[in-house]
Each structure stands twice: as C-alpha cells, then as structure tokens.
Motif scaffolding. Structure first.
Motif: not given
Length: 549
Positions: A326-327, A329-330, A333-334, A410, A532, A535
């Motif tokens: 999940a991290a 993908y996050a 996404l950012r 990032e 995503p 996850q």
C-alpha cells in the motif's frame, strides 16, 4: 508415517497465498522497502522450500539443517554424527560453500526431485563404505555420478547429496554455508536452507556465542516458534562450566531457556577441522536427533511445531507485506499526481497563450507584417510553426522542472530513471518539432480540400489559404485581419468551416504533444508496475487461508 493431517483446501489456499506473495513488488526506495523485499523473499523461501513440500508430503524424512558462523565447526559436527567425512572441513574459511545433504540410502528418493529446495541443482556423490570402495549412485539421479565438487558449474546453485548407512532412515542432515560468510550468495543461501528445516540446529563456539548474527537467527527461530536446537561447540575443558552457564543465561534472557542445548568440548580432532570427533562427543546430540526422527510422538511434535510456527507467523507478516504494498502504491500515486498537476498547469497556460495569440510574436509577427509583399506564404508558415514549437517546448520544460522540484521531496523518486533520466535517441525538441510540422501538413491538406470543393479558379493558392488560416488560429486579436482576408478570398462560410476544422486540429495536436510528453515522463514509473491490487490480494489470500485453518 503420516504426522500431519492436511486438507486439500488448506494446500490450495496456501498455494494461492504463495502466488500473491511472489507477485508483490516493492521497487520504490521507501524506508520500509528493503525490509519488505527481505520478508517477501524469506517468506517465499519458507513456503517453497519447507511449508508447502512438508504439508504435501508429511511422511518425508525429518530435515535438520546445521547452521552457524564461520569456523563454528558445523561440517566437523556433521561428519562426526555420520561417522565419516561427508562435508569438507578445514582451516580455510569459509569452507562450506556448497550445501551438503546427507541421508540414508532408503531416503535418497525424497531429494532426487525438486520437492524440497527446487532452486538447487542436485549433485550426487558416490557412496563410500568404510574400506573406501565406491558404490555408484542409483541410475537416473540428477547431477551425475560425480565425486566431491566435480560437475558444479560456475555461478550455479547446487546441493551435493551424500548417502550414509550410518545415518538412520528418517533423519536427514544438511550442512549449510556460513551464515556470516564474506560471500553474499552464501549468506543468502544459508538463510534459505535454514528456512527449509524441520529442525534448526544452530552451532556457535565458546569464543563467538555472543555474536550478533547467530542471535539474529535464534530470535527468528523464536518468532517462528520453530523446533530449535543449539550447540555450543569447541569449548575448552577448563571453561566448560562457566561458558555453558553464561550461554544458558543469554538464552534464558532471550526467552529460549527451554531450547535443547548441547555442549561439544574442544578436542585435538577439531583443531584443524580435518578429523572426526569421538562418538561420545556428539552422542547426546545424535541421540536427540534420532529420537526426534524415529519416535512417533517426538516426530509429530517437531513437524507440527515448525509448520504451525510458519503458519502462525503469517498473521503478522502478511499484513506487513500488504502495508508495504500500500505504501508503494501511495508513493507512486503521489509521484503521478505531481506530474499530472505540473502538466495540467502548463496545459492550461498553453491554452491561455494560444487564445491570447502569443504564438504570433517575434519573427512570426515580423513575417506577418511583411506578408504578402516581402514574405511568402511558406515563410510565414515556417515562422508560425517554429514559434508554436518553441511555446510547446517551453511548456514541457517548465512542467518537467516542476515535476523535478516536487519529486525531489519524495524518497520514492530516487528509484533509477525517475529523476536521473537516461537520454533517449530523440529529444523533446525533436518530437515537438515533428508534431507541429505534421499539424502544418494536415492544415495544408485542409486548404487543398477546400480548394477542390470550391474550384481552383475561385480559391487562391492553397498554401496562401493555409498561411492565413494558421495566422488566424495562432494570432489571436493581432491576426483579426488574417481571418477577414481569408473570408474575402474563399467566402465567409468556407472560412468559418476551415477555422472550425483547423481549431479542432490545433487542440488535438497540442493536447497530444503535452499528453505524450507527460506519458514519457511517467514511463519509468509506469514500468515499475506499482498497482493497488497487491494489497487487497495479499489480505484476501490471508483471509482465505485463515478460514481454511
């Protein structure tokens, strides 16, 4: 003897979970990514090398992996338990580079295939009797009838298999490479082999029993609730009691006080690693291992405890993997959102500049003012195309600069190819130049179509029509006269039709240029294939497994 009652549904759920774990990727360099990759690899090793094979064949021999630090005497210990030299031992470190599996001849069929440790190529060694005569291995086994290290190819991961009548059926020993080897591949292989064990036999010495690396594996065994044995090897006679007491205290403090512990004294035979220890020195350990393999209750307990420990560990390891996915993908996404925002902003700015007639400036404006007396239609089109290309290139460069600025904040952007991009055979200037020239050619085709529609005798030179049309589209209020002249030349209705078609074409090409450059900028990130789904798939697979358990 079957020792585990395993339903097919559980194996199916475990196989599905294994596939989800193998599919998980953690390519972005986030803080938890190295740990997630290590956990995934370790989990795959345990599932592929131990849990799934063990649950599919619970009647297979008990596998005890002998692990430890460089110079701890693992190979000498294995040789002494077997009663002859089956694994290299010596003064050179690290000695054990190739894992050596020793089994009774009746058990060799369990390891001729790829049921256990499927990534290791089998190399068979002829069986030797006490008189030194060789007995050829059974036909059809992998690796060939090769003594010692013969037959091993450079870079190939192999496991050498020995058979010994002195080892009881049902018990298999595996001498693993050093867990602290200077060679990274050996350390990785050692960890994989330990994860494939029914019983973990951790060997340390009187001089190194407090070292960090063995304790890391001991703590891992405790976390997994694996069946564990410790051996304190090469202990001088004069300090046996004191060292044994201190080692026992450390084990108790780590919550491992109930782990079976054996002490092997330092003897002349172990000084250079070349001899066999007296049978009395290893008798307690050998007796314990034989009992664990042949006593039904002890065997059932050893197998069930280790298998149950791995299954139980999934309750914490799978959510951790899912969280890491999940991290990833996050973060992706950012990064994508930052690029989208930068290009959307420049896209809005380009549309505003087009509407304001910003393209008709500089040399293009001079050409328009001198058209048609001192400037041909072709020259005016050249100047307009060049000005449009410069504006688009400026927009793309500004968008990329904003992307770089955002991405530098990032950690995920440190992935190869995101910030430090490898130049391709074509530059943005070249691609944009090609696009605006194609737009010009299509615009000229529109003018040709209109000339054919109205008749060549009515319509002036199509290139003049294209030049007036381009000026009207790109010049804003400054080029109002261009639209009026175009209407005079070909008629108001035809001029309006051309401006509608040309305007749509301009929008399409501008949108396409900025979209293409945005996609190229995000291509290295897209190539990392961060989605995503992992996850949810990891959590779902774990949920199904828990239900089947």
């Amino acid at each position: 003897m079957v020792t585990l009652d395993v339903r097919p549904q559980l194996l199916d759920a475990l196989s599905a979970l294994r596939d989800r774990v193998a599919a998980a990727r953690f390519p972005l360099p986030l803080a938890g990514a190295p740990r997630a990759r290590a956990n995934r690899d370790e989990l795959l090793a345990q599932l592929d090398d131990y849990l799934v094979p063990r649950l599919r064949a619970p009647e297979a021999p008990l596998l005890a992996v002998i692990g430890g630090s460089t110079g701890s005497g693992k190979s000498t210990l294995v040789n002494s338990i077997v009663g002859r030299r089956v694994s290299e031992a010596g003064v050179l470190r690290p000695t054990t580079r190739t894992p050596v599996l020793v089994c009774h001849p009746e058990d060799q069929h369990w390891f001729s295939g790829m049921r256990v440790l499927p990534d290791l190529t089998r190399v068979w060694t002829p069986q030797q009797d006490p008189k030194g005569d060789d007995h050829a291995r059974p036909p059809g086994r992998a690796g060939g009838n090769v003594p010692g290290r013969a037959g091993e190819k450079a870079g190939e991961r192999v496991m050498r298999i020995e058979t010994a009548d002195t080892l009881p059926p049902g018990l298999v020993l595996l001498d693993a490479p050093d867990i602290d080897s200077l060679v990274a591949e050996n350390r990785i292989l050692a960890a994989e082999l330990i994860c494939a064990a029914d019983i973990w036999v951790m060997v340390t010495t009187a001089a190194r029993y407090a070292d960090a690396v063995p304790w890391h594996l001991l703590r891992t065994a405790k976390e997994l609730d694996a069946t564990l044995v410790t051996v304190l090897d090469r202990v001088p006679h004069q300090v046996v009691a004191e060292v044994s007491r201190q080692y026992g205290a450390l084990l108790a403090k780590a919550g491992l006080g109930d782990v079976p512990r054996f002490t092997v004294p330092e003897l002349p035979e172990s000084a250079w690693g070349g001899g066999l220890l007296p049978s009395s020195a290893v008798a307690p350990l050998r007796t314990w291992l034989v009992h664990a393999a042949q006593d039904p209750g002890a065997r059932r307990e050893a197998l069930a405890r280790t298998a149950r420990g791995v299954l139980d560990s999934l309750r914490s390891r799978m959510p951790e993997l899912a969280g890491a996915a999940a991290a990833q993908y996050a973060a992706a996404l950012r990064l994508t959102s930052a690029a989208d925002a930068a290009y959307d902003s420049e896209h809005t700015r380009v549309r505003a500049r087009l509407q304001a007639g910003a393209v008709l400036a500089g040399d293009a404006l001079k050409r328009w003012h001198s058209f048609p007396l001192d400037c041909t239609a072709g020259e005016l089109l050249d100047a307009l195309v060049e000005s449009l290309g410069e504006m688009l290139l400026c927009a793309v460069s500004a968008a990329d600069a904003r992307v770089d600025e955002s991405w530098r904040r990032e950690p995920a952007a440190a992935a190869p190819g995101l910030l430090n991009r490898t130049p391709g055979p074509e530059t943005a200037e070249h691609r944009i130049g090609m696009a605006v020239r194609r737009w010009r050619r299509v615009l000229e085709e529109y003018a040709e179509d209109e000339a054919d529609r109205l008749g060549r005798s009515v319509v002036p030179d199509p290139e003049v029509v294209a030049a007036l049309l381009a000026t009207a589209l790109l010049g804003g209020r400054r080029a109002r006269a261009a639209g009026e002249i175009l209407a005079e030349r070909i008629g108001a209705h035809s001029a309006l039709r051309l401006r509608d078609r040309g305007g749509k074409l301009l929008t399409e090409y501008v949108d396409k240029v900025l979209r293409t450059e945005r996609e190229r900028r995000l291509a290295p990130l897209d190539a990392l294939d961060v989605h995503p789904e992992p996850q949810a798939e990891l959590i779902a697979a774990m949920s199904v497994l828990q239900k089947e358990r």
